[in-house]
Each structure stands twice: as structure tokens, then as C-alpha cells.
Design an enzyme around this catalytic site. Structure first.
Site, PDB file in Angstrom:
ATOM      1  N   GLN A 107       0.849  -1.202   0.000  1.00  0.00           N
ATOM      2  CA  GLN A 107       0.000   0.000   0.000  1.00  0.00           C
ATOM      3  C   GLN A 107       0.881   1.247   0.000  1.00  0.00           C
ATOM      4  O   GLN A 107       0.385   2.364  -0.095  1.00  0.00           O
ATOM      5  CB  GLN A 107      -0.888   0.021   1.243  1.00  0.00           C
ATOM      6  CG  GLN A 107      -1.793  -1.185   1.359  1.00  0.00           C
ATOM      7  CD  GLN A 107      -2.432  -1.252   2.718  1.00  0.00           C
ATOM      8  OE1 GLN A 107      -3.500  -0.676   2.972  1.00  0.00           O
ATOM      9  NE2 GLN A 107      -1.752  -1.938   3.644  1.00  0.00           N
ATOM     10  N   ASP A 110       6.386   4.688  -1.217  1.00  0.00           N
ATOM     11  CA  ASP A 110       7.746   5.211  -1.021  1.00  0.00           C
ATOM     12  C   ASP A 110       8.818   4.495  -1.840  1.00  0.00           C
ATOM     13  O   ASP A 110       9.961   4.945  -1.884  1.00  0.00           O
ATOM     14  CB  ASP A 110       8.119   5.170   0.488  1.00  0.00           C
ATOM     15  CG  ASP A 110       8.016   3.750   1.091  1.00  0.00           C
ATOM     16  OD1 ASP A 110       7.653   3.641   2.277  1.00  0.00           O
ATOM     17  OD2 ASP A 110       8.288   2.764   0.385  1.00  0.00           O
ATOM     18  N   HIS A 125      -1.412   1.611  -4.217  1.00  0.00           N
ATOM     19  CA  HIS A 125      -1.802   3.018  -4.025  1.00  0.00           C
ATOM     20  C   HIS A 125      -0.913   3.983  -4.794  1.00  0.00           C
ATOM     21  O   HIS A 125      -0.874   5.165  -4.477  1.00  0.00           O
ATOM     22  CB  HIS A 125      -1.794   3.360  -2.522  1.00  0.00           C
ATOM     23  CG  HIS A 125      -2.898   2.659  -1.786  1.00  0.00           C
ATOM     24  ND1 HIS A 125      -2.910   2.522  -0.415  1.00  0.00           N
ATOM     25  CD2 HIS A 125      -4.016   2.033  -2.224  1.00  0.00           C
ATOM     26  CE1 HIS A 125      -3.995   1.856  -0.045  1.00  0.00           C
ATOM     27  NE2 HIS A 125      -4.688   1.545  -1.128  1.00  0.00           N
ATOM     28  N   CYS A 156       2.588  19.633 -17.379  1.00  0.00           N
ATOM     29  CA  CYS A 156       2.977  18.451 -18.161  1.00  0.00           C
ATOM     30  C   CYS A 156       3.788  18.887 -19.387  1.00  0.00           C
ATOM     31  O   CYS A 156       3.342  19.774 -20.138  1.00  0.00           O
ATOM     32  CB  CYS A 156       1.714  17.709 -18.609  1.00  0.00           C
ATOM     33  SG  CYS A 156       2.050  16.326 -19.728  1.00  0.00           S
ATOM     34  N   THR A 197       0.638  -3.050   8.659  1.00  0.00           N
ATOM     35  CA  THR A 197      -0.591  -2.426   8.180  1.00  0.00           C
ATOM     36  C   THR A 197      -1.699  -2.578   9.215  1.00  0.00           C
ATOM     37  O   THR A 197      -1.814  -3.584   9.894  1.00  0.00           O
ATOM     38  CB  THR A 197      -1.055  -3.009   6.830  1.00  0.00           C
ATOM     39  OG1 THR A 197      -2.246  -2.328   6.395  1.00  0.00           O
ATOM     40  CG2 THR A 197      -1.320  -4.501   6.907  1.00  0.00           C
ATOM     41  N   ASN A 222       3.433  -7.056  13.435  1.00  0.00           N
ATOM     42  CA  ASN A 222       3.030  -5.704  13.825  1.00  0.00           C
ATOM     43  C   ASN A 222       3.350  -5.543  15.314  1.00  0.00           C
ATOM     44  O   ASN A 222       3.129  -6.489  16.077  1.00  0.00           O
ATOM     45  CB  ASN A 222       1.516  -5.542  13.589  1.00  0.00           C
ATOM     46  CG  ASN A 222       1.065  -4.094  13.566  1.00  0.00           C
ATOM     47  OD1 ASN A 222       1.520  -3.276  14.367  1.00  0.00           O
ATOM     48  ND2 ASN A 222       0.186  -3.765  12.637  1.00  0.00           N
TER      49      ASN A 222
END
Ligand code: APR
Length: 258
Positions: A107, A110, A125, A156, A197, A222
Site C-alpha cells: 500500500q 515510497d 496506491h 505536463c 498495516t 506488527n
């Protein structure tokens, strides 16, 4: 049994299952990059959404309302991401791919999985490293491609329309091909390894659900219980940067033992 004893026992069992797996899906979220210095979203004290209103920053409406403000915020995040380095958790997942067949469904925007050496990464994402023009016709633009424009946000180089980050904002559809491949792999995998997550944002959060419904073994990493921990066969409680290297080292030992 002490927590550390329980973790060691569960980690060995989870590693044994992983070492035998022929199809693994890793499902990652912001927590896997926390130890690289990148904030998560829902951490109660320091998460991004504890400091900023996502509806003011991560929606197409917010961008239409004030593109310069949203662009500046993303450029700040882009700067943090550029300076960040993959942590031992990212490195462990890249090493795991040398031991068992796996795909990372992330997700995160980076790009740290790829910088750690992971090759098969599905970005549900989008990516903070890519840009597209508002017409949607010109995608895959890098900041270097936009250097000729001195506006913020830049225009653009192909059509002159302003550009935006190629990330999925709230209320927007996820990239179809990425989502379809992620769901297909989740429905066929033997092991789903979730890391970092909260497991609460759909449709991405269907990935572990589909895997579990298809009979896959679910492992969740986690420091805190999350929405996936309840459906997991093993909940390995701890930071990804510590748990994943231990998990992968055990998988490697078992694979070398044969
Ligand atoms: N290692 C592993 N996990 C960690 C660590 C760590 N060092 N530190 C925190 N975590 C966990 C938290 O306990 C939390 O469960 O990472 C999780 C991060 O959850 P979120 O902040 O909700 O991030 P994520 O699940 O990736 O959010 C999904 O929401 O806002 C959208 O698009 C955004 O992709 C994001 C999506």
C-alpha cells in the site's frame, strides 16, 4: 510462557510453514517503513492523519481547491522519502524472495521495497516517485521530466496541463491491473505474510481476507494488534525491522537444511 518465548515459538512455526511454501504474498503497509523514518498514517500520536486532515490533502477535490498547497505537502513528503533508506525489514523481504517464490503487494508509495532489491512489487496506491497530468493521458512522469516547468505544481511537458502525484487519493479507484493481479495472487497463495498495516483500508484490505478465505496460512507482523491479527494463524508481535530479519534467517536455515 513469556512474550519473547511465545514470539520465538511462533516465529519458528511460521518460518517452517514459509520455508515449504511455493506461492507467498507479502502484504505491506506504512509500518514496514516506520523504521526508515517515514510516518505511518494512523499512529495515534505521530501518524500523518493525526497531524493533517486527509480530506484537505489526499483527495482530488483538495487538489482542485488548492493545487499549490497540496503539491507543496507532497514535495515535503517526497523529500523525506528521497532521504529515507530501506531498513532491515525491507532487506529481509528482499532476501526472502531468494528463498521462496513471493510477490509483495504494498500500500506504500515510497518505493523502499524496490530500493531494498525486491523485484516483484505491486503498488496498490501508486507511487510518490511518479507523476501524471490531470488529463490522465500522460503518466509515468518523473520529477526530472518536470524540471522544465517553473510553476508549482508544474505543467505536463506533453500537454501543458498541471500534473499531480500518481498516488491513489481517498475516493479514487485503485489501478485496475494492480488490484486484479493482487486479488488473483491472494486467492491462490499458500501463505499471506502481512507486515506493518492496520488492515482497515479497502479495497486493499481485501488481500488478506481473500487469502484467508482461500485457505492460506496468514502470518501478521506488527508491534500492535491490527485488524489482521484476529484472522492470523501466527501474530508475530514486534517491529518489522526486528521480526522480519529473525523470521527470514530461520526460513533460510530451514531451506539450507533441506
Ligand atoms: N513495524 C511494523 N509495523 C509497524 C511499525 C513497525 N516498526 N510501527 C507501526 N506499525 C504498524 C502500526 O501498528 C499500524 O498497525 O503499522 C500500521 C500502520 O497502519 P496505518 O498507519 O493505518 O498504515 P496503512 O495500514 O499502510 O494504511 C493504509 O491508508 O491513508 C491510507 O493510502 C494510505 O496506504 C495507506 C492506507
Amino acid at each position: 510462557m513469556s512474550d519473547s518465548g511465545r514470539l520465538a515459538t511462533d516465529l519458528r512455526a511460521a518460518a517452517a510453514r514459509l520455508a515449504r511454501a511455493r506461492r507467498v504474498v507479502v502484504y505491506s503497509g506504512a509500518g514496514v517503513s516506520k523504521e526508515s523514518g517515514i510516518s505511518t498514517f494512523r499512529d495515534p500520536s505521530e501518524g500523518l492523519w493525526a497531524k493533517y486532515d486527509p480530506m484537505e490533502l489526499a483527495t482530488a477535490e483538495a487538489y482542485a481547491r488548492d493545487p499549490a498547497f497540496v503539491w507543496a505537502w507532497y514535495m515535503d513528503r517526497f523529500g523525506l522519502i528521497e532521504q529515507a533508506q530501506p531498513n532491515p525489514g525491507h532487506a529481509a523481504l528482499a532476501e526472502l524472495a531468494d528463498l521462496v517464490p513471493l510477490t509483495i503487494v504494498t500500500q506504500n508509495i515510497d518505493g523502499l521495497h524496490q530500493r531494498a532489491g525486491s523485484c516483484d512489487v505491486i503498488e496498490l496506491h501508486g507511487s510518490a516517485l511518479r507523476f501524471k497530468c490531470l488529463t490522465g493521458r500522460h503518466t509515468g512522469l518523473s520529477l526530472a521530466d518536470l524540471a522544465g516547468s517553473d510553476e508549482a505544481p508544474p505543467r505536463c511537458p506533453h500537454c501543458g496541463e498541471i500534473v499531480r502525484p500518481d498516488v491513489v487519493w481517498f475516493g479514487e479507484a485503485l489501478p485496475t491491473a494492480a488490484l486484479e493481479r493482487a486479488f488473483e495472487l491472494a486467492s491462490r497463495c499458500e501463505v499471506l505474510l502481512a507486515v506493518g498495516t492496520s488492515g482497515v483500508v479497502y479495497p486493499a484490505a481485501m488481500v488478506p481476507v481473500l487469502a484467508q478465505q482461500a485457505g492460506a496460512t496468514v502470518i501478521d507482523v506488527n508491534p500492535e494488534p491490527d485488524a489482521i491479527a484476529n484472522m492470523a494463524d501466527w501474530f508475530l508481535q514486534g517491529p518489522g525491522g526486528e521480526v522480519l530479519p529473525r523470521l527470514v534467517a530461520e526460513v533460510k536455515r530451514l531451506c539450507e537444511e533441506g
